[in-house]
Enzyme design. Structure first.
Site, PDB file in Angstrom:
ATOM      1  N   ARG A   1      29.380 -12.932  25.375  1.00  0.00           N
ATOM      2  CA  ARG A   1      27.897 -13.370  26.227  1.00  0.00           C
ATOM      3  C   ARG A   1      28.455 -14.853  25.449  1.00  0.00           C
ATOM      4  O   ARG A   1      28.035 -15.707  25.837  1.00  0.00           O
ATOM      5  CB  ARG A   1      26.356 -13.107  25.123  1.00  0.00           C
TER       6      ARG A   1
ATOM      7  N   ASP B   1      23.086 -17.853  17.047  1.00  0.00           N
ATOM      8  CA  ASP B   1      24.156 -18.359  16.831  1.00  0.00           C
ATOM      9  C   ASP B   1      23.464 -19.389  15.541  1.00  0.00           C
ATOM     10  O   ASP B   1      24.384 -19.611  14.951  1.00  0.00           O
ATOM     11  CB  ASP B   1      24.880 -18.209  17.725  1.00  0.00           C
TER      12      ASP B   1
ATOM     13  N   SER C   1      19.288 -16.830  24.071  1.00  0.00           N
ATOM     14  CA  SER C   1      20.857 -16.607  24.615  1.00  0.00           C
ATOM     15  C   SER C   1      21.472 -16.877  23.393  1.00  0.00           C
ATOM     16  O   SER C   1      21.656 -16.747  22.236  1.00  0.00           O
ATOM     17  CB  SER C   1      21.379 -17.871  24.608  1.00  0.00           C
ATOM     18  N   GLN C   2      22.929 -16.318  23.384  1.00  0.00           N
ATOM     19  CA  GLN C   2      23.747 -16.010  22.241  1.00  0.00           C
ATOM     20  C   GLN C   2      23.767 -17.176  21.740  1.00  0.00           C
ATOM     21  O   GLN C   2      24.009 -17.032  20.224  1.00  0.00           O
ATOM     22  CB  GLN C   2      25.356 -15.569  22.478  1.00  0.00           C
ATOM     23  N   SER C   3      24.437 -18.952  21.410  1.00  0.00           N
ATOM     24  CA  SER C   3      24.209 -19.529  21.295  1.00  0.00           C
ATOM     25  C   SER C   3      23.308 -19.715  20.338  1.00  0.00           C
ATOM     26  O   SER C   3      23.430 -20.323  19.304  1.00  0.00           O
ATOM     27  CB  SER C   3      24.588 -21.010  22.247  1.00  0.00           C
TER      28      SER C   3
END
Length: 749
Positions: free
Chosen positions: A391, A377, A372-374
């Protein structure tokens, strides 16, 4: 038997069992469940080749036993834990010292009489494990001290061993504590109070016993019961089923109080007999039988308002199921009562009544990169692309949608019998379980379950498949193993403790025969594997004409070209070329043929499945000459007695004769090529003279030749070899010239 076939063919569901099946169900006893069914379907089989000299006794008849400590275990995991216990280590030291091992009760008495602290708090750090090890090394180096150590009493050996283990435990505790302090210091947190001691005493001591104390029989029984409770299925027997066939239902569909006694005492499950356990489980099965209900008028209910309109009798027994992962979310509330069929019975295919359902999908995962994008990050820092922003927005939107849906379904979730949730990672679990304001689902909810099998992408169809899998009874045919009894109270047929006289001798002979057959089968499998490897390697060397490597491989692996056959012999690719010599001849490799015959002692008389010798597979004359040269050189050796007539090889030929013939053939070919070149040059000169004479013709002759042709022939000759487009262009030019000629003629007149 027709009823049995109908039961095996028709699916059965936990909440709508037929009366005949429900009346004959009988839970399998705990001993049979762990020893017979689970060992056949879910636990690894014991190594039948292991020969352990077990003491006589019915408890040590199985392979899950320790011959040194005279103990037997219910599972292989308990046996591994025992090998790490103090009792087993102590008996090992006793055996090395030439003493008899102690029993479990004697070891417990010895451990209770030790005055030293087992937590390591009554000696200084200088008295560490290294000091004890140095004493042991000194004892090993000095023969007199070793003799005195061998005569040391058991009471003196036990404290030293426990002291070593306590020092190790104390060091491990300090190492973990230092790691936590360093981690908290790096994060800027002051956790001195929390890291000072784990039990709240504040003196830095640990009151818990850090030594791996031996497990008594009751502890092992409790652990076996706990391990059995982790098995995903409950097994039931029925006289309606064939022999060695059982029904299975998922444990996740039952509450813990329905499978274990309500008493909080840990020994209550051990004291309970099989009859009380069977009665409790059967009562739980009967309480789940629901009358079939007719389908609701609106079965597409997907919101709380629509679900509230469902009849209370139907909505009172339902379960909630949801899945989340990869940006996909699917949830469903399903009634447990079966849907009424035409004749008032449960249909062949399960038709569930869906009270509410909803699916979401948001673009949250990074395409072709995963995760996922989280998560990206957190690992690499915040990205600033347009896709990453989209996202992040979708992740938050998905969280809001799911929590709003759970809030709308709160009335259904509060009355649900069970809650099945699959959340793939920590972020998805935080989405469902929070904490957040207005939280609906909680981690400590006793109704909460996970799916006891693998699931696919969260969709409405997948949730319905999981519901059918959970509520449908399994029918498994499980063959009994020799190591476990097929019925309660039946003695093991292969146990030496229960057989005497001729029966014991016959059982021992059968066991030895089975072991020999297994060893022979394993040996054959190993030989076949090696034959396959040799076949692939040798064929690769022949295809590449690697003569030195081929000969070296034969020598290093103790192989002979005369006896080696390609494996498997019945393979289609080995039909025409079963040996190295056949394969080399079919590949038209004279060098390999010569090396195999002269240096590898290959047999040219061997025939393939079609009765052909290697010579008959040769496709060119150099390969056939290699056989004739080898016949000439091997016939001179008295030790090489080969029937060349049976090999169908023509008369022998020396290497010089073959070389002289090749030289003559090459010279003859060169002479013929020279003559051909001379004839070709003469022909070309003659054609050149003819061309010069033809070019000397006068223009008048050429015009005369042109006059003799008609206009149509001239047009065809001009258009010969042109494309259709070029012909059209030429025709347009002709017509234009003709028009111009007519105009000039008209203007002249």
């Amino acid at each position: 038997m027709a009823g049995t076939d109908d039961i095996l063919r028709r699916p059965l569901y936990l909440y709508g069992l037929p009366a005949d099946v429900l009346a004959t169900l009988a839970p399998v006893s705990k001993e049979n469940a762990t020893g017979s069914i689970l060992s056949s379907s879910e636990t690894p089989a014991a190594d039948a080749d292991a020969e352990i000299d077990l003491p006589s006794g019915p408890s040590l008849a199985s392979s899950e036993a320790c011959a040194l400590c005279c103990l037997s275990f219910d599972s292989h995991a308990d046996k591994r834990d025992h090998f790490k216990s103090d009792l087993h280590l102590f008996n090992l030291k006793q055996k090395l010292s030439g003493k008899a091992p102690v029993s479990e009760d004697d070891f417990e008495r010895l451990a209770s009489t030790v005055d030293e602290s087992l937590s390591g708090s009554e000696w200084s750090e200088s008295d560490s494990l290294s000091d004890v090890d140095e004493k042991d090394e000194d004892n090993d180096g000095d023969a007199s001290e070793a003799a005195s150590a061998a005569t040391t009493s058991t009471a003196d050996l036990l404290p030293a061993m426990l002291k070593k283990q306590a020092v190790l435990a104390e060091k491990m505790k300090k190492k973990k504590k230092a790691g936590r302090i360093a981690k908290n210091a790096g994060n800027g947190d002051d956790d001195e109070n929390s890291d000072s001691d784990s039990d709240g005493n504040g003196d830095g001591s640990d009151n818990t016993n850090t030594v791996n104390r031996p497990k008594n029989h009751k502890q092992r029984q409790r652990e076996a019961a706990a391990n059995a409770s982790l098995q995903p299925l409950l097994w039931f027997s029925s006289p309606l089923l064939p022999a060695n066939t059982y029904f299975g239902a998922y444990r996740a569909m039952f509450a813990p109080g329905e499978l274990l006694p309500a008493d909080d005492d840990s020994s209550a499950a051990e004291k309970e007999d099989d009859a009380a356990r069977a009665a409790r489980i059967l009562a739980a099965i009967h309480s789940r039988q629901l009358a079939p209900q007719s389908a609701p008028a609106n079965n597409a209910a997907n919101a709380a308002a629509t679900a509230a309109a469902v009849a209370p009798a139907r909505a009172s027994r339902h379960i909630f199921m949801c899945m989340i992962g990869g940006g996909h979310f699917a949830a469903m509330v399903i009634a447990l009562a079966p849907r009424k069929g035409r004749a008032g019975t449960v249909p062949m295919n399960r038709e569930a009544t869906v009270l509410a359902h909803k699916t979401f999908h948001r673009y949250t995962t990074r395409r072709k990169q995963g995760g996922s994008q989280s998560a990206n990050d957190n690992a690499k820092g915040t990205a600033h692309s347009a896709g990453s922003s989209l996202r992040r927005y979708n992740e938050q939107a998905l969280v809001d949608d799911i929590r709003n849906l759970l809030r709308d379904w709160k009335s259904l979730l509060d009355t649900a019998e069970l809650l099945f949730v699959r959340a793939s990672n920590t972020a998805n679990q935080r989405t469902i379980f929070g904490p957040y304001d207005g939280q609906v689902l909680h981690r400590d909810d006793p109704r909460l379950r996970s799916f006891p099998f693998n699931t696919r992408r969260p969709t409405q169809k997948e949730i319905m498949r999981c519901f059918i899998e959970l509520t449908r009874l399994k029918v498994r045919e499980i063959a009994p193993t020799p190591a476990a009894p097929t019925e309660q109270g039946t003695a093991q047929p292969s146990s030496p403790a229960t057989l005497t006289g001729e029966d014991a001798t016959a059982a021992t002979q059968q066991r030895q025969q089975r072991q020999q057959e297994r060893r022979a089968a394993a040996k054959r499998a190993e030989e076949e594997e090696m034959a396959l490897l040799h076949t692939s390697q040798l064929q690769a060397l022949v295809r590449r004409s690697k003569v030195p490597a081929l000969l070296a491989y034969l020598v290093s692996n103790d192989l002979t070209a005369r006896t080696f056959r390609f494996f498997p012999p019945d393979a289609p690719q080995h039909h025409h070329a079963p040996t190295l010599l056949h394969y080399a001849a079919s590949q038209n490799s004279p060098t390999l043929v010569n090396a195999l015959l002269l240096r590898a002692d290959a047999d040219p008389t061997t025939t393939n499945s079609d009765g052909k010798t290697p010579f008959e597979l040769a496709g060119d004359r150099p390969t056939r000459d290699a056989f004739r040269v080898a016949r000439s050189e091997l016939s001179a050796q008295a030790s090489k007695d080969i029937d060349w007539d049976a090999a169908r090889v023509p008369a022998p030929m020396t290497r010089n004769e073959a070389e002289q013939r090749d030289a003559r053939e090459k010279a003859e070919a060169a002479r013929k090529e020279t003559e051909r070149r001379r004839a070709e040059e003469a022909r070309l000169r003659e054609e050149a003279k003819k061309a010069e004479s033809s070019n000397s013709r006068s223009a008048s002759q050429r015009r005369l030749v042109g006059v003799l042709k008609s206009a149509q022939e001239i047009r065809q000759e001009e258009a010969r070899g042109l494309t259709p487009e070029q012909k059209q262009r030429l025709e347009r030019e002709r017509r234009a010239r003709a028009a111009e000629a007519r105009l000039r003629q008209m203007s002249g007149n």
